[in-house]
Design a protein around this motif. Structure first.
Motif, PDB file in Angstrom:
ATOM      1  N   SER A 199       0.856  -1.177   0.000  1.00 47.69           N
ATOM      2  CA  SER A 199       0.000   0.000   0.000  1.00 47.69           C
ATOM      3  C   SER A 199       0.897   1.233   0.000  1.00 47.69           C
ATOM      4  CB  SER A 199      -0.933   0.039   1.218  1.00 47.69           C
ATOM      5  OG  SER A 199      -0.190   0.174   2.414  1.00 47.69           O
ATOM      6  N   ALA A 200       0.516   2.208  -0.773  1.00 44.89           N
ATOM      7  CA  ALA A 200       1.226   3.482  -0.795  1.00 44.89           C
ATOM      8  C   ALA A 200       0.271   4.547  -0.287  1.00 44.89           C
ATOM      9  CB  ALA A 200       1.700   3.796  -2.212  1.00 44.89           C
ATOM     10  N   ALA A 201       0.753   5.745  -0.142  1.00 43.41           N
ATOM     11  CA  ALA A 201      -0.109   6.859   0.251  1.00 43.41           C
ATOM     12  C   ALA A 201       0.473   8.140  -0.307  1.00 43.41           C
ATOM     13  CB  ALA A 201      -0.248   6.945   1.765  1.00 43.41           C
ATOM     14  N   VAL A 202      -0.402   9.059  -0.644  1.00 44.50           N
ATOM     15  CA  VAL A 202       0.001  10.326  -1.231  1.00 44.50           C
ATOM     16  C   VAL A 202      -0.490  11.450  -0.337  1.00 44.50           C
ATOM     17  CG1 VAL A 202      -0.264  11.870  -3.197  1.00 44.50           C
ATOM     18  CG2 VAL A 202       0.008   9.425  -3.559  1.00 44.50           C
ATOM     19  N   GLY A 203       0.403  12.288   0.066  1.00 40.35           N
ATOM     20  CA  GLY A 203       0.022  13.470   0.814  1.00 40.35           C
ATOM     21  C   GLY A 203      -0.316  13.161   2.262  1.00 40.35           C
ATOM     22  N   LEU A 204      -0.208  14.186   3.070  1.00 37.03           N
ATOM     23  CA  LEU A 204      -0.658  14.160   4.454  1.00 37.03           C
ATOM     24  C   LEU A 204      -1.065  15.586   4.783  1.00 37.03           C
ATOM     25  CD1 LEU A 204       0.838  12.397   7.516  1.00 37.03           C
ATOM     26  CD2 LEU A 204       0.253  14.803   7.640  1.00 37.03           C
ATOM     27  N   VAL A 205      -2.355  15.783   5.029  1.00 36.29           N
ATOM     28  CA  VAL A 205      -2.905  17.108   5.275  1.00 36.29           C
ATOM     29  C   VAL A 205      -3.729  17.047   6.554  1.00 36.29           C
ATOM     30  CG1 VAL A 205      -4.329  18.977   4.350  1.00 36.29           C
ATOM     31  CG2 VAL A 205      -2.980  17.558   2.791  1.00 36.29           C
ATOM     32  N   LEU A 206      -3.591  18.056   7.409  1.00 33.04           N
ATOM     33  CA  LEU A 206      -4.365  18.102   8.644  1.00 33.04           C
ATOM     34  C   LEU A 206      -5.725  18.735   8.386  1.00 33.04           C
ATOM     35  CD1 LEU A 206      -1.635  19.240  11.207  1.00 33.04           C
ATOM     36  CD2 LEU A 206      -2.209  16.928  10.417  1.00 33.04           C
ATOM     37  N   ASP A 207      -6.768  18.167   9.021  1.00 30.07           N
ATOM     38  CA  ASP A 207      -8.103  18.742   8.889  1.00 30.07           C
ATOM     39  C   ASP A 207      -8.284  19.881   9.887  1.00 30.07           C
ATOM     40  OD1 ASP A 207      -8.596  17.600  11.382  1.00 30.07           O
ATOM     41  OD2 ASP A 207      -9.899  16.017  10.595  1.00 30.07           O
ATOM     42  N   GLY A 208      -9.496  20.423   9.975  1.00 35.43           N
ATOM     43  CA  GLY A 208      -9.736  21.556  10.846  1.00 35.43           C
ATOM     44  C   GLY A 208      -9.530  21.273  12.311  1.00 35.43           C
ATOM     45  N   ALA A 209      -9.639  20.005  12.727  1.00 31.71           N
ATOM     46  CA  ALA A 209      -9.428  19.623  14.119  1.00 31.71           C
ATOM     47  C   ALA A 209      -7.997  19.187  14.398  1.00 31.71           C
ATOM     48  CB  ALA A 209     -10.395  18.497  14.485  1.00 31.71           C
ATOM     49  N   GLY A 210      -7.148  19.198  13.363  1.00 30.02           N
ATOM     50  CA  GLY A 210      -5.763  18.781  13.549  1.00 30.02           C
ATOM     51  C   GLY A 210      -5.517  17.308  13.350  1.00 30.02           C
ATOM     52  N   ASP A 211      -6.517  16.566  12.871  1.00 29.44           N
ATOM     53  CA  ASP A 211      -6.330  15.142  12.600  1.00 29.44           C
ATOM     54  C   ASP A 211      -5.718  14.962  11.212  1.00 29.44           C
ATOM     55  OD1 ASP A 211      -7.413  14.253  15.018  1.00 29.44           O
ATOM     56  OD2 ASP A 211      -9.453  14.297  14.218  1.00 29.44           O
ATOM     57  N   PRO A 212      -4.766  14.030  11.059  1.00 26.68           N
ATOM     58  CA  PRO A 212      -4.160  13.816   9.739  1.00 26.68           C
ATOM     59  C   PRO A 212      -5.064  13.024   8.812  1.00 26.68           C
ATOM     60  CG  PRO A 212      -3.197  12.326  11.341  1.00 26.68           C
ATOM     61  CD  PRO A 212      -4.127  13.217  12.107  1.00 26.68           C
ATOM     62  N   VAL A 213      -5.109  13.456   7.560  1.00 28.73           N
ATOM     63  CA  VAL A 213      -5.832  12.753   6.507  1.00 28.73           C
ATOM     64  C   VAL A 213      -4.825  12.394   5.419  1.00 28.73           C
ATOM     65  CG1 VAL A 213      -7.626  12.937   4.739  1.00 28.73           C
ATOM     66  CG2 VAL A 213      -8.002  13.907   7.020  1.00 28.73           C
ATOM     67  N   VAL A 214      -4.861  11.137   4.974  1.00 32.24           N
ATOM     68  CA  VAL A 214      -3.980  10.683   3.906  1.00 32.24           C
ATOM     69  C   VAL A 214      -4.821  10.047   2.815  1.00 32.24           C
ATOM     70  CG1 VAL A 214      -2.036  10.306   5.456  1.00 32.24           C
ATOM     71  CG2 VAL A 214      -3.585   8.417   4.953  1.00 32.24           C
ATOM     72  N   ALA A 215      -4.214   9.938   1.640  1.00 27.39           N
ATOM     73  CA  ALA A 215      -4.865   9.290   0.498  1.00 27.39           C
ATOM     74  C   ALA A 215      -4.128   7.986   0.208  1.00 27.39           C
ATOM     75  CB  ALA A 215      -4.852  10.201  -0.723  1.00 27.39           C
ATOM     76  N   PRO A 216      -4.535   6.881   0.834  1.00 26.90           N
ATOM     77  CA  PRO A 216      -3.840   5.607   0.603  1.00 26.90           C
ATOM     78  C   PRO A 216      -4.224   5.001  -0.738  1.00 26.90           C
ATOM     79  CG  PRO A 216      -5.674   5.245   2.072  1.00 26.90           C
ATOM     80  CD  PRO A 216      -5.633   6.737   1.795  1.00 26.90           C
ATOM     81  N   GLN A 217      -3.331   4.195  -1.284  1.00 29.71           N
ATOM     82  CA  GLN A 217      -3.606   3.504  -2.535  1.00 29.71           C
ATOM     83  C   GLN A 217      -3.136   2.068  -2.412  1.00 29.71           C
ATOM     84  OE1 GLN A 217      -5.271   4.372  -5.529  1.00 29.71           O
ATOM     85  NE2 GLN A 217      -5.108   2.168  -5.514  1.00 29.71           N
ATOM     86  N   PRO A 218      -3.988   1.186  -1.904  1.00 30.42           N
ATOM     87  CA  PRO A 218      -3.595  -0.217  -1.839  1.00 30.42           C
ATOM     88  C   PRO A 218      -3.373  -0.793  -3.230  1.00 30.42           C
ATOM     89  CG  PRO A 218      -5.515   0.217  -0.464  1.00 30.42           C
ATOM     90  CD  PRO A 218      -5.305   1.418  -1.324  1.00 30.42           C
ATOM     91  N   VAL A 219      -2.376  -1.650  -3.343  1.00 31.04           N
ATOM     92  CA  VAL A 219      -2.137  -2.338  -4.603  1.00 31.04           C
ATOM     93  C   VAL A 219      -3.353  -3.198  -4.944  1.00 31.04           C
ATOM     94  CG1 VAL A 219      -0.682  -4.055  -5.746  1.00 31.04           C
ATOM     95  CG2 VAL A 219       0.346  -2.336  -4.263  1.00 31.04           C
ATOM     96  N   LEU A 220      -3.699  -3.260  -6.215  1.00 33.77           N
ATOM     97  CA  LEU A 220      -4.822  -4.048  -6.730  1.00 33.77           C
ATOM     98  C   LEU A 220      -6.172  -3.478  -6.305  1.00 33.77           C
ATOM     99  CD1 LEU A 220      -3.439  -7.659  -6.138  1.00 33.77           C
ATOM    100  CD2 LEU A 220      -3.175  -6.191  -8.155  1.00 33.77           C
ATOM    101  N   ASP A 221      -6.214  -2.224  -5.884  1.00 36.01           N
ATOM    102  CA  ASP A 221      -7.469  -1.588  -5.494  1.00 36.01           C
ATOM    103  C   ASP A 221      -7.615  -0.321  -6.329  1.00 36.01           C
ATOM    104  OD1 ASP A 221      -9.630  -0.355  -4.370  1.00 36.01           O
ATOM    105  OD2 ASP A 221      -8.937  -0.523  -2.312  1.00 36.01           O
ATOM    106  N   GLU A 222      -8.715  -0.211  -7.064  1.00 36.07           N
ATOM    107  CA  GLU A 222      -8.883   0.887  -7.996  1.00 36.07           C
ATOM    108  C   GLU A 222      -9.506   2.136  -7.384  1.00 36.07           C
ATOM    109  OE1 GLU A 222      -7.953   1.399 -11.211  1.00 36.07           O
ATOM    110  OE2 GLU A 222      -6.735  -0.361 -10.864  1.00 36.07           O
ATOM    111  N   GLY A 223      -9.964   2.075  -6.145  1.00 33.70           N
ATOM    112  CA  GLY A 223     -10.684   3.219  -5.598  1.00 33.70           C
ATOM    113  C   GLY A 223      -9.773   4.290  -5.040  1.00 33.70           C
ATOM    114  N   PHE A 224     -10.085   5.574  -5.328  1.00 31.74           N
ATOM    115  CA  PHE A 224      -9.443   6.682  -4.635  1.00 31.74           C
ATOM    116  C   PHE A 224     -10.015   6.713  -3.223  1.00 31.74           C
ATOM    117  CE2 PHE A 224      -8.256   9.674  -8.395  1.00 31.74           C
ATOM    118  CZ  PHE A 224      -7.287   8.760  -8.776  1.00 31.74           C
ATOM    119  N   ARG A 225      -9.150   6.704  -2.232  1.00 30.10           N
ATOM    120  CA  ARG A 225      -9.583   6.607  -0.839  1.00 30.10           C
ATOM    121  C   ARG A 225      -9.024   7.751  -0.007  1.00 30.10           C
ATOM    122  NH1 ARG A 225     -11.267   1.382   0.801  1.00 30.10           N
ATOM    123  NH2 ARG A 225     -11.316  -0.092  -0.927  1.00 30.10           N
ATOM    124  N   LEU A 226      -9.724   8.075   1.066  1.00 30.82           N
ATOM    125  CA  LEU A 226      -9.217   8.959   2.095  1.00 30.82           C
ATOM    126  C   LEU A 226      -9.296   8.242   3.431  1.00 30.82           C
ATOM    127  CD1 LEU A 226     -10.589  12.527   1.295  1.00 30.82           C
ATOM    128  CD2 LEU A 226      -8.382  11.521   0.719  1.00 30.82           C
TER     129      LEU A 226
END
Length: 441
Positions: free
Chosen positions: A291-318
């Motif tokens: 699994s890979a991930a692109v970016g790391l951005v904090l939300d308004g409450a300070g929690d981290p959000v990442v965009a993971p990309q599991p291998v063999l999975d076509e969905g854009f995820r947060l």
């Protein structure tokens, strides 16, 4: 200057080329170079407080590579483009408080810093005195607390932060070395105390990732190395760092898991270097897959959000993690997917993932985009693969601003800027809470 075309009316044409598209651009501006062959690859785009758009491009023409800074005005009207030869891909840019723009690139083993006037594009000052290698990182430049420019480079075996005052005067360098090691600078974040944190990929096979925090006087506050679970291999070497209001650091990279596959993970480090927690992001179906991930951005409450990309999975995820514990709080998947490239958060809390997918079996790629609301529920998506091969986005009060490279026609392609609204009606679904995530403290 070769012929330039600016086409705000392309918005209507764009809508017809993407059949059935419900999410159409508000306007489109286009820049075309008159030389054949030619190529334009988007690097970064920023929106100034007055609405002007600054686009950073990597251009190829006349058998050479160039770094180019272009300005577009609201509505997509082209203002100017300034370019020079380069060997750095990608370069980096930052908007400065006085309306100027700083661009960093390299020519051979020399780092180059150039500050350009935002009105005219003229060079205000530049420096080419710093020996050092600009790495292929995610962020090449930062603006310090006092408006100074911070440029991380690799100088031999050393990590060096070249520093410039706002008027272009060289300031004392910050320098640190782990010894003989093949380092690659990935990102730099300025800190409120006048220092900075630099994220570094160590040796590709054994070095893992390094965080190095400098104080305002250049002294190293701490250096921390993450090796993962299988010896520190960092084949993709991408590293993202975010700093919260308390000074804690959130870091995201990918290292080998016990099965030898690359596995994304996020960790949190205190201002003094103490590790708070580590969260590894396993494939939701089988932990042996990568699994890979692109970016790391904090939300308004300070929690981290990442965009993971599991291998063999076509969905854009947060994926949203709890900032205090690293526990998974939410995960959501869009109806479209591919390879995520960039994660952006809008002022209204919405999220956007820019990515690509293979449009044929010959390796050609097209651009895809997915939008999520503040609760990570999927909103809208856009398949631009019949028009753009790659795009990068930024957010402002005016909406999403996109810098895109058009598909090649023969031996040429061009650049476009597009504006999309960021407050349209969402086709909302429920965020999901999957299993398949493991953690280590």
């Amino acid at each position: 200057m070769p012929p330039i075309t600016t086409v705000s009316a392309l918005a209507a044409a764009f809508a017809t080329t993407v059949a059935g598209a419900a999410w159409e651009p508000l306007w489109v501006g286009s820049w075309e170079y008159g030389t054949m062959p030619r190529g334009a690859t988007p690097v970064d785009v920023r929106v100034a407080a007055d609405g002007r758009l600054f686009a950073l491009l990597h251009l190829t023409h006349d058998g050479m590579e160039h770094v180019a800074l272009a300005r577009f005005d609201e509505g997509g009207a082209f203002a100017w483009l300034r370019e020079r030869r380069t060997t750095a891909n990608p370069p980096g840019m930052e908007l400065l408080a006085d309306g100027r723009v700083a661009v960093v690139d390299a020519f051979g083993n020399v780092a180059r810093v150039r500050v350009q006037d935002g009105d005219s594009g003229d060079v205000v000052w530049e420096d080419e005195s710093q020996a050092g290698r600009i790495s292929a990182g995610v962020r090449q430049l930062a603006v310090g607390r006092d408006g100074d420019l911070l440029v991380p480079v690799i100088d031999g075996d050393d990590l060096l932060v070249a520093r410039y005052s706002a008027d272009g005067q060289r300031l004392p360098d910050w320098r640190w070395s782990p010894g003989s090691e093949d380092l690659q600078v990935e990102t730099i974040v300025a800190t409120d105390d006048g220092g900075a944190v630099v994220g570094v990929a160590g040796d590709m096979l054994t070095g893992g990732y390094l965080l190095v925090r400098f104080a305002a006087d250049g002294k190293v506050v701490f250096h921390d190395r993450e090796l993962g679970t299988l010896g520190g291999a960092t084949f993709n070497r991408r590293l993202h760092v975010a700093l919260d209001e308390a000074g804690d650091l959130f870091v995201q990279g990918a290292l080998q898991n016990p099965f030898g596959a690359m596995q994304a993970q996020v960790w949190k480090t205190a201002p003094d270097g103490t590790r708070r927690w580590t969260r590894r992001i396993a494939h939701p179906d089988d932990p042996r897959f990568g699994s890979a991930a692109v970016g790391l951005v904090l939300d308004g409450a300070g929690d981290p959000v990442v965009a993971p990309q599991p291998v063999l999975d076509e969905g854009f995820r947060l994926l949203r993690l709890d900032s205090a514990t690293g526990e998974v709080r939410q995960e959501s998947a869009a109806a479209v997917g591919g390879d995520p490239r960039r994660l952006v958060r809008a002022p209204n809390g919405r999220w956007r993932v820019d990515g690509t997918y293979f449009i044929d079996w010959q390796g050609h790629i097209g651009a895809r985009i997915a939008e999520f609301d503040a609760d990570l529920r999927p909103c809208r998506s856009l398949d631009a693969g019949d028009r753009h091969f790659f795009s990068v986005s930024t957010a402002s009060a005016a909406g999403w601003t996109v810098l895109a490279g058009t598909l090649f026609s023969g031996l040429a392609n061009d650049a476009q800027v597009l504006r999309y609204d960021a407050d349209g009606t969402c086709e909302r679904g429920d965020a999901i809470f999957p299993d398949g995530f493991d953690g280590a403290s």
